[in-house]
Structures are given as structure tokens and as C-alpha cells.
Design a protein around this motif. Sequence first.
Motif, mmCIF file in Angstrom:
data_model
loop_
_atom_site.group_PDB
_atom_site.id
_atom_site.type_symbol
_atom_site.label_atom_id
_atom_site.label_comp_id
_atom_site.label_asym_id
_atom_site.label_seq_id
_atom_site.Cartn_x
_atom_site.Cartn_y
_atom_site.Cartn_z
ATOM 1 N N GLY A 56 -1.168 -8.644 -14.919
ATOM 2 C CA GLY A 56 -1.270 -7.438 -14.100
ATOM 3 C C GLY A 56 -2.350 -7.563 -13.040
ATOM 4 O O GLY A 56 -2.170 -7.153 -11.893
ATOM 5 N N LEU A 57 -3.492 -8.117 -13.421
ATOM 6 C CA LEU A 57 -4.575 -8.325 -12.475
ATOM 7 C C LEU A 57 -4.154 -9.290 -11.371
ATOM 8 O O LEU A 57 -4.452 -9.060 -10.185
ATOM 9 N N LEU A 58 -3.443 -10.329 -11.721
ATOM 10 C CA LEU A 58 -2.965 -11.303 -10.736
ATOM 11 C C LEU A 58 -1.989 -10.640 -9.758
ATOM 12 O O LEU A 58 -2.070 -10.861 -8.541
ATOM 13 N N VAL A 59 -1.089 -9.797 -10.265
ATOM 14 C CA VAL A 59 -0.135 -9.105 -9.401
ATOM 15 C C VAL A 59 -0.873 -8.182 -8.433
ATOM 16 O O VAL A 59 -0.555 -8.128 -7.244
ATOM 17 N N LEU A 60 -1.873 -7.450 -8.922
ATOM 18 C CA LEU A 60 -2.647 -6.564 -8.052
ATOM 19 C C LEU A 60 -3.384 -7.341 -6.964
ATOM 20 O O LEU A 60 -3.443 -6.905 -5.808
ATOM 21 N N ILE A 61 -3.940 -8.473 -7.308
ATOM 22 C CA ILE A 61 -4.648 -9.302 -6.325
ATOM 23 C C ILE A 61 -3.685 -9.812 -5.272
ATOM 24 O O ILE A 61 -3.980 -9.782 -4.071
ATOM 25 N N ILE A 62 -2.508 -10.255 -5.702
ATOM 26 C CA ILE A 62 -1.513 -10.764 -4.752
ATOM 27 C C ILE A 62 -1.059 -9.658 -3.811
ATOM 28 O O ILE A 62 -0.954 -9.856 -2.595
ATOM 29 N N LEU A 63 -0.807 -8.459 -4.347
ATOM 30 C CA LEU A 63 -0.393 -7.344 -3.500
ATOM 31 C C LEU A 63 -1.490 -6.964 -2.508
ATOM 32 O O LEU A 63 -1.214 -6.654 -1.340
ATOM 33 N N ALA A 64 -2.733 -6.958 -2.951
ATOM 34 C CA ALA A 64 -3.840 -6.628 -2.060
ATOM 35 C C ALA A 64 -3.971 -7.656 -0.946
ATOM 36 O O ALA A 64 -4.214 -7.305 0.224
ATOM 37 N N LEU A 65 -3.818 -8.929 -1.282
ATOM 38 C CA LEU A 65 -3.896 -9.975 -0.258
ATOM 39 C C LEU A 65 -2.750 -9.877 0.733
ATOM 40 O O LEU A 65 -2.934 -10.083 1.926
ATOM 41 N N LYS A 66 -1.555 -9.567 0.252
ATOM 42 C CA LYS A 66 -0.407 -9.413 1.148
ATOM 43 C C LYS A 66 -0.646 -8.273 2.138
ATOM 44 O O LYS A 66 -0.355 -8.407 3.331
ATOM 45 N N LYS A 67 -1.166 -7.176 1.629
ATOM 46 C CA LYS A 67 -1.429 -6.027 2.498
ATOM 47 C C LYS A 67 -2.506 -6.349 3.524
ATOM 48 O O LYS A 67 -2.444 -5.944 4.681
ATOM 49 N N LYS A 68 -3.504 -7.099 3.096
ATOM 50 C CA LYS A 68 -4.603 -7.476 3.986
ATOM 51 C C LYS A 68 -4.138 -8.423 5.088
ATOM 52 O O LYS A 68 -4.658 -8.394 6.200
ATOM 53 N N MET A 69 -3.138 -9.240 4.803
ATOM 54 C CA MET A 69 -2.656 -10.240 5.753
ATOM 55 C C MET A 69 -1.702 -9.667 6.796
ATOM 56 O O MET A 69 -1.470 -10.290 7.817
ATOM 57 N N GLN A 70 -1.134 -8.472 6.553
ATOM 58 C CA GLN A 70 -0.192 -7.889 7.493
ATOM 59 C C GLN A 70 -0.907 -7.474 8.776
ATOM 60 O O GLN A 70 -2.021 -6.960 8.730
ATOM 61 N N PRO A 71 -0.268 -7.669 9.922
ATOM 62 C CA PRO A 71 -0.876 -7.225 11.180
ATOM 63 C C PRO A 71 -0.899 -5.699 11.226
ATOM 64 O O PRO A 71 -0.032 -5.039 10.649
ATOM 65 N N PRO A 72 -1.874 -5.127 11.920
ATOM 66 C CA PRO A 72 -1.941 -3.657 12.006
ATOM 67 C C PRO A 72 -0.744 -3.109 12.771
ATOM 68 O O PRO A 72 -0.247 -3.725 13.713
#
Length: 77
Positions: free
Chosen positions: A8-24
Amino acid sequence: MRILFWLGLLVLIILALKKKMQPPRSPVATTSRPDPQNPASAEAMVCCAHCQIYLPASEAVQRGEQVYCSKEHADLA
């Protein structure tokens, strides 16, 4: 149980990184709102002489020197 926690922690980290990488996202332009960066584009507000409500000057009904929010209020005066 430990594996579920780490998974679960790994999934949350991956989702957070994906969101951070998206252009505004670019803001959606609307024509109904004035530009906050340009105060000159804002429309003047006027007060109804009957009910004291404020409305844009383009929607107001003017009778003589008085301004009203509707034809009905103008007829009452």
C-alpha cells in the motif's frame, strides 16, 4: 499483514510521483469573468434604487437618474 502495508505504501508513493511528474494544467479561459490581472476589464456595479441589490451596469434598467434591477422595480417607483 506486513506485505500489505508495504504494498500500500509503495502504491501511494507511485501515485504521488505520477501526480508530481504531470505538467501543470493551463487555466480555462472564460469570457463571463473579468481578468483579475486587469482591473480595467471589470464591469461597473450599480445599486437598485428599490431593493438595494448590486448588479452589473449592463443588466440594469435606468429611469431618469435612478437605476433598477428589473423593469418591475422601475415601474413601482
